[in-house]
Motif scaffolding. Structure first.
Motif, PDB file in Angstrom:
ATOM      1  N   GLN A  37     -18.877   0.104 -17.221  1.00 56.44           N
ATOM      2  CA  GLN A  37     -18.393   0.757 -16.005  1.00 56.44           C
ATOM      3  C   GLN A  37     -17.128   0.083 -15.517  1.00 56.44           C
ATOM      4  O   GLN A  37     -16.190   0.741 -15.049  1.00 56.44           O
ATOM      5  N   ASP A  38     -17.073  -1.258 -15.651  1.00 59.09           N
ATOM      6  CA  ASP A  38     -15.880  -2.000 -15.224  1.00 59.09           C
ATOM      7  C   ASP A  38     -14.669  -1.556 -16.025  1.00 59.09           C
ATOM      8  O   ASP A  38     -13.560  -1.423 -15.491  1.00 59.09           O
ATOM      9  N   VAL A  39     -14.872  -1.344 -17.344  1.00 55.14           N
ATOM     10  CA  VAL A  39     -13.769  -0.921 -18.197  1.00 55.14           C
ATOM     11  C   VAL A  39     -13.240   0.431 -17.756  1.00 55.14           C
ATOM     12  O   VAL A  39     -12.033   0.660 -17.677  1.00 55.14           O
ATOM     13  N   GLU A  40     -14.168   1.380 -17.462  1.00 56.13           N
ATOM     14  CA  GLU A  40     -13.746   2.707 -17.014  1.00 56.13           C
ATOM     15  C   GLU A  40     -12.997   2.626 -15.698  1.00 56.13           C
ATOM     16  O   GLU A  40     -11.998   3.307 -15.488  1.00 56.13           O
ATOM     17  N   LYS A  41     -13.514   1.784 -14.779  1.00 53.04           N
ATOM     18  CA  LYS A  41     -12.840   1.630 -13.495  1.00 53.04           C
ATOM     19  C   LYS A  41     -11.477   0.980 -13.676  1.00 53.04           C
ATOM     20  O   LYS A  41     -10.517   1.299 -12.973  1.00 53.04           O
ATOM     21  N   GLU A  42     -11.394   0.023 -14.621  1.00 52.51           N
ATOM     22  CA  GLU A  42     -10.126  -0.639 -14.892  1.00 52.51           C
ATOM     23  C   GLU A  42      -9.091   0.369 -15.359  1.00 52.51           C
ATOM     24  O   GLU A  42      -7.944   0.367 -14.918  1.00 52.51           O
ATOM     25  N   LYS A  43      -9.520   1.273 -16.276  1.00 57.98           N
ATOM     26  CA  LYS A  43      -8.605   2.303 -16.765  1.00 57.98           C
ATOM     27  C   LYS A  43      -8.130   3.186 -15.625  1.00 57.98           C
ATOM     28  O   LYS A  43      -6.951   3.537 -15.536  1.00 57.98           O
ATOM     29  N   GLU A  44      -9.075   3.555 -14.738  1.00 55.66           N
ATOM     30  CA  GLU A  44      -8.721   4.425 -13.620  1.00 55.66           C
ATOM     31  C   GLU A  44      -7.740   3.735 -12.687  1.00 55.66           C
ATOM     32  O   GLU A  44      -6.768   4.327 -12.222  1.00 55.66           O
ATOM     33  N   THR A  45      -7.993   2.451 -12.409  1.00 59.64           N
ATOM     34  CA  THR A  45      -7.118   1.702 -11.510  1.00 59.64           C
ATOM     35  C   THR A  45      -5.725   1.564 -12.092  1.00 59.64           C
ATOM     36  O   THR A  45      -4.724   1.722 -11.386  1.00 59.64           O
ATOM     37  N   HIS A  46      -5.659   1.291 -13.389  1.00 56.07           N
ATOM     38  CA  HIS A  46      -4.373   1.030 -14.002  1.00 56.07           C
ATOM     39  C   HIS A  46      -3.588   2.299 -14.302  1.00 56.07           C
ATOM     40  O   HIS A  46      -2.507   2.225 -14.875  1.00 56.07           O
ATOM     41  N   ASN A  47      -4.146   3.459 -13.959  1.00 57.40           N
ATOM     42  CA  ASN A  47      -3.347   4.681 -14.027  1.00 57.40           C
ATOM     43  C   ASN A  47      -2.234   4.646 -12.991  1.00 57.40           C
ATOM     44  O   ASN A  47      -1.234   5.340 -13.112  1.00 57.40           O
ATOM     45  N   TYR A  48      -2.414   3.817 -11.940  1.00 57.51           N
ATOM     46  CA  TYR A  48      -1.404   3.725 -10.897  1.00 57.51           C
ATOM     47  C   TYR A  48      -0.224   2.882 -11.357  1.00 57.51           C
ATOM     48  O   TYR A  48       0.932   3.255 -11.199  1.00 57.51           O
ATOM     49  N   LEU A  49      -0.498   1.707 -11.941  1.00 65.60           N
ATOM     50  CA  LEU A  49       0.544   0.760 -12.315  1.00 65.60           C
ATOM     51  C   LEU A  49       0.280   0.217 -13.710  1.00 65.60           C
ATOM     52  O   LEU A  49      -0.868   0.091 -14.137  1.00 65.60           O
ATOM     53  N   SER A  50       1.362  -0.151 -14.418  1.00 68.44           N
ATOM     54  CA  SER A  50       1.197  -0.810 -15.711  1.00 68.44           C
ATOM     55  C   SER A  50       0.787  -2.263 -15.475  1.00 68.44           C
ATOM     56  O   SER A  50       0.890  -2.791 -14.359  1.00 68.44           O
ATOM     57  N   LYS A  51       0.317  -2.934 -16.525  1.00 70.51           N
ATOM     58  CA  LYS A  51      -0.108  -4.329 -16.380  1.00 70.51           C
ATOM     59  C   LYS A  51       1.051  -5.219 -15.959  1.00 70.51           C
ATOM     60  O   LYS A  51       0.863  -6.169 -15.187  1.00 70.51           O
ATOM     61  N   GLU A  52       2.244  -4.939 -16.469  1.00 71.18           N
ATOM     62  CA  GLU A  52       3.410  -5.734 -16.081  1.00 71.18           C
ATOM     63  C   GLU A  52       3.757  -5.519 -14.615  1.00 71.18           C
ATOM     64  O   GLU A  52       4.133  -6.458 -13.910  1.00 71.18           O
ATOM     65  N   GLU A  53       3.635  -4.271 -14.171  1.00 71.45           N
ATOM     66  CA  GLU A  53       3.905  -3.977 -12.759  1.00 71.45           C
ATOM     67  C   GLU A  53       2.882  -4.661 -11.857  1.00 71.45           C
ATOM     68  O   GLU A  53       3.223  -5.181 -10.790  1.00 71.45           O
ATOM     69  N   ILE A  54       1.601  -4.646 -12.294  1.00 72.41           N
ATOM     70  CA  ILE A  54       0.559  -5.320 -11.516  1.00 72.41           C
ATOM     71  C   ILE A  54       0.847  -6.810 -11.434  1.00 72.41           C
ATOM     72  O   ILE A  54       0.750  -7.421 -10.360  1.00 72.41           O
ATOM     73  N   LYS A  55       1.198  -7.419 -12.569  1.00 75.68           N
ATOM     74  CA  LYS A  55       1.504  -8.855 -12.608  1.00 75.68           C
ATOM     75  C   LYS A  55       2.651  -9.193 -11.660  1.00 75.68           C
ATOM     76  O   LYS A  55       2.592 -10.168 -10.905  1.00 75.68           O
ATOM     77  N   GLU A  56       3.680  -8.368 -11.677  1.00 79.40           N
ATOM     78  CA  GLU A  56       4.830  -8.592 -10.801  1.00 79.40           C
ATOM     79  C   GLU A  56       4.456  -8.440  -9.330  1.00 79.40           C
ATOM     80  O   GLU A  56       4.861  -9.236  -8.479  1.00 79.40           O
ATOM     81  N   LYS A  57       3.648  -7.413  -9.022  1.00 80.37           N
ATOM     82  CA  LYS A  57       3.274  -7.169  -7.631  1.00 80.37           C
ATOM     83  C   LYS A  57       2.325  -8.242  -7.112  1.00 80.37           C
ATOM     84  O   LYS A  57       2.390  -8.620  -5.945  1.00 80.37           O
ATOM     85  N   VAL A  58       1.406  -8.721  -7.965  1.00 84.98           N
ATOM     86  CA  VAL A  58       0.510  -9.798  -7.543  1.00 84.98           C
ATOM     87  C   VAL A  58       1.308 -11.056  -7.225  1.00 84.98           C
ATOM     88  O   VAL A  58       1.045 -11.740  -6.228  1.00 84.98           O
ATOM     89  N   HIS A  59       2.290 -11.370  -8.072  1.00 84.02           N
ATOM     90  CA  HIS A  59       3.144 -12.540  -7.826  1.00 84.02           C
ATOM     91  C   HIS A  59       3.919 -12.377  -6.520  1.00 84.02           C
ATOM     92  O   HIS A  59       3.994 -13.320  -5.705  1.00 84.02           O
ATOM     93  N   LYS A  60       4.483 -11.197  -6.301  1.00 84.09           N
ATOM     94  CA  LYS A  60       5.233 -10.926  -5.074  1.00 84.09           C
ATOM     95  C   LYS A  60       4.323 -10.988  -3.856  1.00 84.09           C
ATOM     96  O   LYS A  60       4.694 -11.520  -2.800  1.00 84.09           O
ATOM     97  N   TYR A  61       3.103 -10.445  -4.001  1.00 89.25           N
ATOM     98  CA  TYR A  61       2.121 -10.453  -2.903  1.00 89.25           C
ATOM     99  C   TYR A  61       1.772 -11.892  -2.524  1.00 89.25           C
ATOM    100  O   TYR A  61       1.802 -12.262  -1.348  1.00 89.25           O
TER     101      TYR A  61
END
Length: 238
Positions: A37-61
């Motif tokens: 279920q976590d994998v499916e949710k992960e896929k759904e969440t990452h439809n918003y941003l790519s992993k690189e974008e998430i990494k950049e936004k987490v660092h900025k946050y």
């Protein structure tokens, strides 16, 4: 602690929820286990941003955080962090008293929750009610996001499938830009909003009405001008 807030040094089990201990329930037989279920949710969440974008936004946050409540990005791409939810209930909820536990948060109480990027609005509501021993159905409550833009305040009810931590990540850590509010879901549509929010809605309606009127006047002025030009051509002397 009546505010529901806790620093990172305090006991997580007593003061805020973790994705592992509070949100995930055992899957029924014949259905995917929580890891799947976590994998499916992960896929759904990452439809918003790519992993690189998430990494950049987490660092900025994390660079903008001032209260130590930072986000953590895991190797699998799922990130964890904190959201603050304000209780704005019109009536005291039904609770189940338990020895040694604090009374449910009062109206206006701010609660800090530790969640995962895979956790949905529905799961956040369930965990929050469970934390304060509220026995009423989660269906009676809704989570709202409150956005502040310039002098305007916007409140929007979130669907059960949205991900609050994603919204927090995109908006940044400042609660004066984005905040979360828990309210009753079963009352009338307009009763769910505060007086300042209703007044703000009226200002927005007045502004939109004025813009529509101005657009309509410009359209008819343009039509009138073209008609007068056409009449001028018809009656132009030879």
């Amino acid at each position: 602690m009546s505010s529901g807030y806790s620093s990172l040094e305090e006991d997580a089990e007593d003061f805020f929820f973790t994705a592992r201990t509070s949100f995930f329930r055992r899957a029924p037989q014949g259905k995917p286990r929580s890891g799947q279920q976590d994998v499916e949710k992960e896929k759904e969440t990452h439809n918003y941003l790519s992993k690189e974008e998430i990494k950049e936004k987490v660092h900025k946050y994390n660079s903008a955080v001032t209260d130590k409540l930072k986000m953590t990005l895991n190797s699998n791409g799922i990130y964890t962090g904190f959201i603050k939810v304000q209780m704005e209930l019109c009536k005291p909820p039904q609770t189940s008293p338990k020895p040694g536990k604090l009374a449910p948060g009062s109206n206006g109480c701010m609660n800090t929750l530790h969640i995962s990027s895979t956790n949905t609005v529905g799961e956040v509501i369930e965990a929050l009610l469970k934390k304060f021993l509220v026995t009423e159905s989660p269906a009676k409550f809704a989570l709202y996001k409150r956005c502040h833009r310039e002098d305007q305040v916007y409140a929007c009810k979130l669907s059960d499938r949205e991900h609050p931590l994603y919204l927090r990540l995109v908006a940044g850590p400042r609660t004066d830009t984005l905040s979360f509010v828990l309210r009753e879901h079963e009352i009338g549509e307009w009763e769910a909003f505060s007086l300042p929010e209703l007044q703000n809605f009226l200002r927005i309606l007045d502004k939109e009405e004025d813009e529509q009127l101005q657009n309509l006047k410009r359209r008819y002025a343009a039509y009138r001008h073209k008609l007068e030009e056409a009449l001028g051509e018809v009656w132009k002397p030879d």
